[in-house]
Write a protein that holds these residues in place. Structure first.
Motif, PDB file in Angstrom:
ATOM      1  N   TRP A 173      43.823  36.449  31.889  1.00  0.00           N
ATOM      2  CA  TRP A 173      43.690  36.969  33.250  1.00  0.00           C
ATOM      3  C   TRP A 173      45.058  37.013  33.928  1.00  0.00           C
ATOM      4  O   TRP A 173      45.914  36.172  33.689  1.00  0.00           O
ATOM      5  CB  TRP A 173      42.770  36.069  34.078  1.00  0.00           C
ATOM      6  CG  TRP A 173      41.341  36.103  33.672  1.00  0.00           C
ATOM      7  CD1 TRP A 173      40.751  35.345  32.708  1.00  0.00           C
ATOM      8  CD2 TRP A 173      40.307  36.917  34.230  1.00  0.00           C
ATOM      9  NE1 TRP A 173      39.411  35.653  32.630  1.00  0.00           N
ATOM     10  CE2 TRP A 173      39.108  36.610  33.554  1.00  0.00           C
ATOM     11  CE3 TRP A 173      40.267  37.878  35.245  1.00  0.00           C
ATOM     12  CZ2 TRP A 173      37.894  37.227  33.849  1.00  0.00           C
ATOM     13  CZ3 TRP A 173      39.064  38.495  35.537  1.00  0.00           C
ATOM     14  CH2 TRP A 173      37.889  38.166  34.851  1.00  0.00           C
ATOM     15  N   GLY A 174      45.195  37.981  34.810  1.00  0.00           N
ATOM     16  CA  GLY A 174      46.369  38.020  35.653  1.00  0.00           C
ATOM     17  C   GLY A 174      46.144  37.187  36.905  1.00  0.00           C
ATOM     18  O   GLY A 174      45.070  36.612  37.112  1.00  0.00           O
ATOM     19  N   GLN A 175      47.179  37.140  37.745  1.00  0.00           N
ATOM     20  CA  GLN A 175      47.115  36.347  38.967  1.00  0.00           C
ATOM     21  C   GLN A 175      46.423  37.089  40.104  1.00  0.00           C
ATOM     22  O   GLN A 175      46.082  36.480  41.122  1.00  0.00           O
ATOM     23  CB  GLN A 175      48.532  35.957  39.397  1.00  0.00           C
ATOM     24  CG  GLN A 175      49.196  34.982  38.434  1.00  0.00           C
ATOM     25  CD  GLN A 175      48.431  33.687  38.315  1.00  0.00           C
ATOM     26  OE1 GLN A 175      48.109  33.043  39.306  1.00  0.00           O
ATOM     27  NE2 GLN A 175      48.110  33.300  37.084  1.00  0.00           N
ATOM     28  N   GLY A 176      46.258  38.380  39.960  1.00  0.00           N
ATOM     29  CA  GLY A 176      45.572  39.156  40.982  1.00  0.00           C
ATOM     30  C   GLY A 176      46.521  39.882  41.912  1.00  0.00           C
ATOM     31  O   GLY A 176      47.663  39.466  42.111  1.00  0.00           O
ATOM     32  N   VAL A 231      40.778  40.662  46.224  1.00  0.00           N
ATOM     33  CA  VAL A 231      41.837  40.455  45.237  1.00  0.00           C
ATOM     34  C   VAL A 231      41.348  41.057  43.928  1.00  0.00           C
ATOM     35  O   VAL A 231      40.240  40.743  43.473  1.00  0.00           O
ATOM     36  CB  VAL A 231      42.165  38.964  45.054  1.00  0.00           C
ATOM     37  CG1 VAL A 231      43.233  38.796  43.970  1.00  0.00           C
ATOM     38  CG2 VAL A 231      42.631  38.355  46.366  1.00  0.00           C
ATOM     39  N   TYR A 232      42.149  41.915  43.353  1.00  0.00           N
ATOM     40  CA  TYR A 232      41.780  42.596  42.115  1.00  0.00           C
ATOM     41  C   TYR A 232      42.491  41.924  40.942  1.00  0.00           C
ATOM     42  O   TYR A 232      43.719  41.753  40.960  1.00  0.00           O
ATOM     43  CB  TYR A 232      42.148  44.071  42.196  1.00  0.00           C
ATOM     44  CG  TYR A 232      41.175  44.860  43.046  1.00  0.00           C
ATOM     45  CD1 TYR A 232      41.117  44.666  44.424  1.00  0.00           C
ATOM     46  CD2 TYR A 232      40.292  45.774  42.473  1.00  0.00           C
ATOM     47  CE1 TYR A 232      40.212  45.376  45.206  1.00  0.00           C
ATOM     48  CE2 TYR A 232      39.392  46.487  43.240  1.00  0.00           C
ATOM     49  CZ  TYR A 232      39.352  46.275  44.614  1.00  0.00           C
ATOM     50  OH  TYR A 232      38.450  46.979  45.378  1.00  0.00           O
ATOM     51  N   TYR A 233      41.698  41.573  39.939  1.00  0.00           N
ATOM     52  CA  TYR A 233      42.217  40.878  38.769  1.00  0.00           C
ATOM     53  C   TYR A 233      42.073  41.744  37.520  1.00  0.00           C
ATOM     54  O   TYR A 233      41.082  42.457  37.350  1.00  0.00           O
ATOM     55  CB  TYR A 233      41.451  39.575  38.532  1.00  0.00           C
ATOM     56  CG  TYR A 233      41.574  38.565  39.638  1.00  0.00           C
ATOM     57  CD1 TYR A 233      40.671  38.532  40.688  1.00  0.00           C
ATOM     58  CD2 TYR A 233      42.602  37.614  39.624  1.00  0.00           C
ATOM     59  CE1 TYR A 233      40.775  37.596  41.698  1.00  0.00           C
ATOM     60  CE2 TYR A 233      42.715  36.672  40.632  1.00  0.00           C
ATOM     61  CZ  TYR A 233      41.805  36.679  41.664  1.00  0.00           C
ATOM     62  OH  TYR A 233      41.916  35.743  42.663  1.00  0.00           O
ATOM     63  N   CYS A 234      43.043  41.597  36.660  1.00  0.00           N
ATOM     64  CA  CYS A 234      43.013  42.277  35.368  1.00  0.00           C
ATOM     65  C   CYS A 234      42.621  41.272  34.291  1.00  0.00           C
ATOM     66  O   CYS A 234      43.131  40.136  34.264  1.00  0.00           O
ATOM     67  CB  CYS A 234      44.384  42.865  35.069  1.00  0.00           C
ATOM     68  SG  CYS A 234      44.549  43.591  33.427  1.00  0.00           S
ATOM     69  N   ASN A 235      41.751  41.679  33.400  1.00  0.00           N
ATOM     70  CA  ASN A 235      41.337  40.851  32.264  1.00  0.00           C
ATOM     71  C   ASN A 235      41.586  41.623  30.981  1.00  0.00           C
ATOM     72  O   ASN A 235      41.250  42.799  30.882  1.00  0.00           O
ATOM     73  CB  ASN A 235      39.857  40.487  32.386  1.00  0.00           C
ATOM     74  CG  ASN A 235      39.340  39.777  31.158  1.00  0.00           C
ATOM     75  OD1 ASN A 235      38.632  40.361  30.338  1.00  0.00           O
ATOM     76  ND2 ASN A 235      39.691  38.507  31.009  1.00  0.00           N
ATOM     77  N   VAL A 236      42.180  40.920  30.019  1.00  0.00           N
ATOM     78  CA  VAL A 236      42.496  41.553  28.738  1.00  0.00           C
ATOM     79  C   VAL A 236      41.931  40.704  27.612  1.00  0.00           C
ATOM     80  O   VAL A 236      42.135  39.483  27.579  1.00  0.00           O
ATOM     81  CB  VAL A 236      44.021  41.701  28.563  1.00  0.00           C
ATOM     82  CG1 VAL A 236      44.342  42.407  27.241  1.00  0.00           C
ATOM     83  CG2 VAL A 236      44.627  42.460  29.724  1.00  0.00           C
ATOM     84  N   HIS A 237      41.223  41.343  26.696  1.00  0.00           N
ATOM     85  CA  HIS A 237      40.630  40.636  25.550  1.00  0.00           C
ATOM     86  C   HIS A 237      41.069  41.329  24.271  1.00  0.00           C
ATOM     87  O   HIS A 237      41.049  42.555  24.169  1.00  0.00           O
ATOM     88  CB  HIS A 237      39.110  40.660  25.664  1.00  0.00           C
ATOM     89  CG  HIS A 237      38.423  39.897  24.580  1.00  0.00           C
ATOM     90  ND1 HIS A 237      38.105  40.462  23.358  1.00  0.00           N
ATOM     91  CD2 HIS A 237      38.012  38.608  24.508  1.00  0.00           C
ATOM     92  CE1 HIS A 237      37.515  39.562  22.604  1.00  0.00           C
ATOM     93  NE2 HIS A 237      37.457  38.428  23.276  1.00  0.00           N
ATOM     94  N   GLY A 238      41.477  40.521  23.297  1.00  0.00           N
ATOM     95  CA  GLY A 238      41.899  41.121  22.040  1.00  0.00           C
ATOM     96  C   GLY A 238      42.262  40.081  21.021  1.00  0.00           C
ATOM     97  O   GLY A 238      41.699  38.981  21.018  1.00  0.00           O
TER      98      GLY A 238
END
Length: 128
Positions: free
Chosen positions: A118-121, A97-104
């Motif tokens: 984080w996204g749900q994947g 499962v690939y997850y996206c992480n965003v920081h800002g």
């Protein structure tokens, strides 16, 4: 609130390609880092690739896990707050499962504050 949504996963044969997308939306003021992580069954979540803002010309710096170097390419469309992961020469061991992480930084009622979302994947399955 910042929402992160991944898309583009699926089933592919070994040697094939997939392109994942990650869209960040909401009260975003700026993004300094976006990354892809993956988690295979029974294993810990691991970093796949990250793109860090900085550099007007370069559009940011990138880092990859050794296991995907030369096969995966991370990119970002700043105007759309969207990140991509182009995956080529896929192997069964890329299944996860690939997850996206965003920081800002996001806007809040009386100013701004840091966020890390984080996204749900999205499932990527590579058959041999």
């Amino acid at each position: 609130q910042v929402r992160v949504v991944e898309s583009g996963g699926g089933l592919v044969q070994a040697g094939g390609s997939l392109r994942l997308s990650c869209l960040a939306s909401g009260s975003i003021f700026s993004i300094d880092r976006m990354g892809w992580y993956r988690q295979a069954p029974g294993k810990q979540r691991e970093l796949v690739a990250v793109i860090i803002s900085g550099g007007i010309i370069s559009g940011g710096s990138t880092n990859y896990a050794d296991s995907v170097k030369g096969r995966f390419t991370i990119s970002r469309d700043n105007a759309k707050n969207t990140m991509y992961l182009q995956m080529t020469s896929l192997k069964p061991e890329d299944t996860a499962v690939y997850y996206c992480n965003v920081h800002g930084i996001r806007r809040v009622a009386f100013g701004v504050e840091n966020f890390d979302s984080w996204g749900q994947g999205t499932q990527v399955t590579v058959s041999s």
